[in-house]
Design a protein around this motif. Structure first.
Motif, mmCIF file in Angstrom:
data_model
loop_
_atom_site.group_PDB
_atom_site.id
_atom_site.type_symbol
_atom_site.label_atom_id
_atom_site.label_comp_id
_atom_site.label_asym_id
_atom_site.label_seq_id
_atom_site.Cartn_x
_atom_site.Cartn_y
_atom_site.Cartn_z
ATOM 1 N N LEU A 112 0.825 -1.209 0.000
ATOM 2 C CA LEU A 112 0.000 0.000 0.000
ATOM 3 C C LEU A 112 0.858 1.258 0.000
ATOM 4 O O LEU A 112 2.035 1.213 0.379
ATOM 5 N N PRO A 113 0.301 2.417 -0.431
ATOM 6 C CA PRO A 113 1.023 3.690 -0.295
ATOM 7 C C PRO A 113 1.213 4.045 1.182
ATOM 8 O O PRO A 113 0.518 3.515 2.058
ATOM 9 N N THR A 114 2.150 4.961 1.453
ATOM 10 C CA THR A 114 2.583 5.244 2.828
ATOM 11 C C THR A 114 1.433 5.622 3.757
ATOM 12 O O THR A 114 1.367 5.148 4.886
ATOM 13 N N GLY A 115 0.545 6.488 3.276
ATOM 14 C CA GLY A 115 -0.550 6.959 4.131
ATOM 15 C C GLY A 115 -1.414 5.796 4.601
ATOM 16 O O GLY A 115 -1.697 5.656 5.800
ATOM 17 N N ARG A 118 0.343 3.571 7.146
ATOM 18 C CA ARG A 118 0.286 4.108 8.511
ATOM 19 C C ARG A 118 -1.026 3.755 9.179
ATOM 20 O O ARG A 118 -1.062 3.376 10.345
ATOM 21 N N ALA A 119 -2.122 3.914 8.428
ATOM 22 C CA ALA A 119 -3.443 3.623 8.983
ATOM 23 C C ALA A 119 -3.529 2.156 9.399
ATOM 24 O O ALA A 119 -4.033 1.827 10.478
ATOM 25 N N VAL A 120 -2.996 1.270 8.543
ATOM 26 C CA VAL A 120 -3.025 -0.165 8.853
ATOM 27 C C VAL A 120 -2.170 -0.448 10.088
ATOM 28 O O VAL A 120 -2.548 -1.231 10.956
ATOM 29 N N ASP A 121 -1.013 0.242 10.176
ATOM 30 C CA ASP A 121 -0.149 0.053 11.347
ATOM 31 C C ASP A 121 -0.864 0.433 12.638
ATOM 32 O O ASP A 121 -0.610 -0.135 13.695
ATOM 33 N N LEU A 122 -1.757 1.437 12.539
ATOM 34 C CA LEU A 122 -2.541 1.818 13.713
ATOM 35 C C LEU A 122 -3.648 0.805 13.988
ATOM 36 O O LEU A 122 -4.017 0.551 15.132
#
Lengths: 368, 280
Positions: A112-115, A118-122
Motif C-alpha cells: 500500500l502507499p505510505t498513508g 500508517r493507517a493499517v499500522d494503527l
C-alpha cells in the motif's frame, strides 16, 4: 495441497470441524448464532485457503472473521456460564482466524502507499486489543467466572459508564491534582538541582549521594509520613510523587549535561561563549533525549506513587482510595473501572510526552 | 578586505603600517607538559615560532609531535607550562575573548539540531549581532565555500566534504584575520580533499587572511603554504622551518612542477632527520 497453508489456518479449520461435529452429534448447545458464526468462519477459512496471496482473500478473511465475532458473543446468551466443548472449539477457531487476518493485513499493507500503510499500522494493535477483549468476554461469561475473580469487560464498561461522576472526581483528585502537581514539582526540582550540581563539584559530592538515598526509601514508609506532614488531602500525595520523580530526573539530566563532545564544548570556548550560552545553545539541547527519558519514566512512577499513597489516608475521594475501599466491599468491577481510567490516563500522558520528544529531538540519530 | 581592516582597527590591534610585516603569532621557548598516570608527557619542548600577517603556515609531523597541541595553545584551548606566546600582540586568552581567530576542527562538529544557516549563525548569535547582519554574513560566507542553496538543509543531509565546508564558513563568519585549522580535511577522501585544497588556496588568496594549518600530508602542506613548520615527536618540538615561495595562486597541476617536488623533498628530509619515520 496442505503445504503452504499457514498453521493458523489449519488449526482454525480443525477447530471449526470439531465444533461442527459437536453440534451435529448433539453434544453442543445449538442456536442460530452458533450456525451463523460457524458459517462465517467457514467463509474465512475458505478465503484464507483459496486466495492465499491476494488482497481479495485478505479482505474476505478480515471481514468474515470480524462479522463472526458478533454471533460468537450472542451465542453465550443461550446458556450463560454453561458453554461446552463445541463453543470453545468455535472460540479457538475464531481466535486463530483473527490471527490469520492480522498476518494477511500486514502482508497486504506492504504493497500500500505510505498513508494507507500508517493507517493499517494503527489498526493492527486495535484489532489485537479487540480480540483480547472478545476472548476475555467469552471466557468470563461463557464459563461463568465469578465476578469477584475477574469481571467481564462488558460488566466493567457498564460500571464505568454508570459511575462517570465518581470516576471523574477521583481522576481530578488523584491525577489532575496530586500527579500533575507532584510531577511538575519533582521533575522541576530534579532538573534545577542537576544544573546546580553540574556547576559545583562540592554539591556533586554532597547532594548526589543524598538524592540516591532518598530514591531508595520505600514508598510504603514515606507515604504515611507525608500524610502527617502535609495532611490528608492531595498535597501529601503530591509530596510522595515529588520524592519519587526527583531522583530519576536528577540522574538523567546530569548524564545528559555531560553528553556533548569535548570538541563541541571547545567550539563554544573558541567563540568566547559564556557559561549560560554554552548551557542553553549546546549542553541542554544535547541533554534533551536524557531529560525526556526521565520525563517518561516519571510519568508512570508518578501515577503509581499517587495511587499507592492514597492507601495511607485520604479524604473520601481519589483513585487509590476508591480501589482500596471497593476491594473491601467486593465491588471488583469498580476496581477494574478505576484501573481502566488509570491505564487510559497513563498511556495518554506517556504518549503525549513521546510526541513532544519526537518534535524536539528530530535531529537525534534514533529519530532521523 | 575593508571589512577585515575595519574589524582589526576596531579591536585596537592596529596594523604596523603598509608593507611592514605585522606579527600575528610570536612564541618564545614554549613548553607544555601533560601530567599523566604514566608520568609527564612533553607535548611541546622549547618551541619558537613567528607567523606574520597574511602567511599560510602549515605544521607537519607524525602523530604525537605536538602540532595540534601547539594550535590549541594559540587558540587558548591549552595553557603552556612555561614560555611566552602572543596572538595579535595579546595573550591567547585576550585574543580568544576578542574573537581574534576562527577555529576549524578535525570533524565538522556541526550541531545536528541546527540547519546549515543556523550553524553558521551560532557564533554570530553568541557575539550578539543583529538579525540583518547575521543574515548578510551567513549568505556571504556560504557563497564563499560554494554552499549557497543549502541554508535550510540539516548537517546530516550533507556529505562529509560539504559538512566540513559549512564548518569553514562558520569559522569565517566570525570574520577573523586569523584562521586556525586542525587537520580539517583529514577525514575526507583524496578527491574531495584535492578539491577543497584548491578552494582553500583561492579563499586565502582572495581574503588575505593569516592561516595556520595542521596536517600530516606533505603534498597538502606544500600546496597550501608559504611556510612549513616541520615538527618531530618525543618531546614535541620544531625541527625545521621551510619557506615555500611558490606563486600565491596555485592549481593542482603545480604538484608536478620541479619546484614543488623540490620543496616536498626537503620536507620529507626534514621529517626523516626528525625521526618521523623511525619505528616506535
Amino acid at each position: 495441497m496442505i503445504a503452504g497453508i499457514p498453521l493458523t489456518v489449519l488449526g482454525g479449520a480443525a477447530a471449526l470441524l470439531f465444533a461442527a461435529i459437536a453440534a451435529v452429534t448433539g453434544t453442543a448447545a445449538f442456536s442460530p448464532a452458533f450456525v451463523a458464526c460457524g458459517l462465517l468462519l467457514l467463509v474465512a477459512v475458505g478465503g484464507a485457503v483459496l486466495r492465499r496471496d491476494d488482497a481479495l482473500g485478505a479482505a474476505v478473511v478480515i471481514l468474515s472473521v470480524h462479522a463472526a465475532a458478533v454471533p460468537l458473543m450472542l451465542h453465550i446468551d443461550s446458556a450463560p456460564g454453561e458453554m461446552d466443548s463445541g463453543y470453545w472449539a468455535l472460540l479457538v477457531s475464531a481466535w486463530l482466524m483473527a490471527w490469520t487476518s492480522v498476518t494477511r493485513l500486514t502482508q497486504t499493507s506492504k504493497k500500500l502507499p505510505t498513508g494507507a500503510r500508517r493507517a493499517v499500522d494503527l489498526l493492527i494493535p486495535l484489532i489485537f486489543g479487540l480480540w483480547l477483549m472478545l476472548i476475555w468476554e467469552a471466557i468470563t461469561r461463557g464459563a461463568g467466572v465469578p465476578q469477584v475473580l475477574l469481571p467481564a469487560p462488558s460488566a466493567i464498561w457498564a460500571k464505568l459508564t454508570a459511575s462517570l461522576p465518581i470516576l471523574w472526581a477521583d481522576f481530578v483528585q488523584t491525577f489532575l491534582k496530586a500527579v500533575i502537581v507532584g510531577y511538575v514539582l519533582g521533575c522541576g526540582i530534579g532538573f534545577g538541582t542537576a544544573i546546580l550540581v553540574d556547576r559545583s563539584p562540592f554539591l556533586k559530592r554532597g547532594l548526589v549521594p543524598v538524592g540516591n538515598m532518598v530514591s531508595a526509601l520505600p514508598i510504603i514508609g514515606i507515604a504515611p509520613i507525608m500524610v502527617m506532614w502535609f495532611g490528608f488531602d492531595w498535597q501529601s500525595k503530591a509530596a510522595v510523587v515529588v520524592i519519587m520523580t526527583f531522583f530519576p530526573m536528577l540522574v538523567n539530566t546530569l548524564e545528559g549535561l555531560s553528553a556533548s563532545s569535548s570538541m563541541q564544548r571547545d567550539l563554544m570556548r573558541t567563540y568566547a561563549a559564556s557559561y549560560g550560552q554554552t548551557l542553553w545553545k549546546l549542553r541542554l539541547v544535547e541533554a534533551l533525549p536524557f531529560i525526556f527519558n526521565a520525563l517518561k519514566i516519571n510519568s508512570t512512577l508518578a501515577l503509581i506513587g499517587a495511587i499507592v499513597a492514597e492507601f495511607f489516608g485520604t479524604p473520601i475521594v481519589g483513585m487509590g482510595f476508591r480501589i482500596s475501599t471497593e476491594v473491601g466491599r467486593m465491588n471488583v468491577d469498580m476496581v477494574w473501572a478505576e484501573i481502566a481510567v488509570a491505564a487510559l490516563a497513563g498511556s495518554a500522558f506517556y504518549g503525549a510526552l513521546v510526541l513532544i520528544e519526537r518534535a524536539l529531538t528530530f535531529w537525534h540519530p534514533s529519530n532521523r | 578586505m575593508t571589512d577585515t581592516e575595519a574589524t582589526a582597527a576596531a579591536r585596537g590591534a592596529g596594523s604596523a603600517g603598509e608593507g611592514s610585516a605585522f606579527r600575528v603569532i610570536e612564541a618564545r621557548d614554549l613548553c607544555l607538559t601533560f601530567e599523566t598516570n604514566d608520568g609527564p608527557v612533553h607535548a611541546l619542548s622549547s618551541v619558537d615560532l613567528t607567523v606574520d600577517r597574511g602567511e599560510f603556515v602549515s605544521f607537519i609531523g607524525p602523530s604525537g609531535c605536538g602540532k595540534t597541541t601547539l594550535l590549541r595553545v594559540i587558540a587558548d584551548l591549552e595553557q603552556p607550562t612555561s614560555g611566552s606566546i602572543s596572538v595579535n600582540g595579546m595573550s591567547p586568552e585576550e585574543a580568544r575573548k576578542a574573537r581574534a581567530y576562527g577555529y576549524v576542527f578535525q570533524a565538522a562538529a556541526l550541531y545536528p539540531w541546527r540547519t546549515i544557516a543556523g550553524n553558521v549563525a551560532l557564533p554570530l548569535e553568541i557575539m550578539g549581532l543583529d538579525k540583518a547582519e547575521r543574515e548578510a554574513r551567513i549568505k556571504r560566507n556560504l557563497e564563499l565555500v560554494n554552499l549557497a542553496g543549502f541554508e535550510r538543509k540539516f548537517p546530516w543531509q550533507l556529505s562529509g566534504g560539504m559538512q566540513q565546508r559549512a564548518s569553514i564558513a562558520r569559522a569565517l563568519a566570525v570574520e577573523p584575520d586569523l584562521l586556525l585549522m586542525d587537520e580539517p580535511f583529514g577525514a575526507l577522501d583524496e578527491i574531495v580533499r584535492d578539491h577543497l585544497n584548491e578552494q582553500l588556496n583561492r579563499l586565502w588568496d582572495r581574503t588575505n587572511k593569516t592561516v595556520i594549518f595542521v596536517t600530516h600530508s606533505i603534498p597538502e602542506a606544500v600546496f597550501l603554504s608559504t611556510k612549513i613548520v616541520v615538527m618531530s615527536p618525543r618531546p614535541g618540538r620544531v625541527h625545521d622551518v621551510i619557506e615555500c615561495n611558490l606563486p600565491r595562486e596555485r592549481t593542482l597541476d603545480i604538484r608536478e612542477t620541479p619546484e614543488f617536488l623540490e620543496i616536498a623533498h626537503r620536507v620529507r628530509d626534514g621529517l626523516r632527520a626528525g625521526h618521523a619515520y623511525d619505528d616506535e
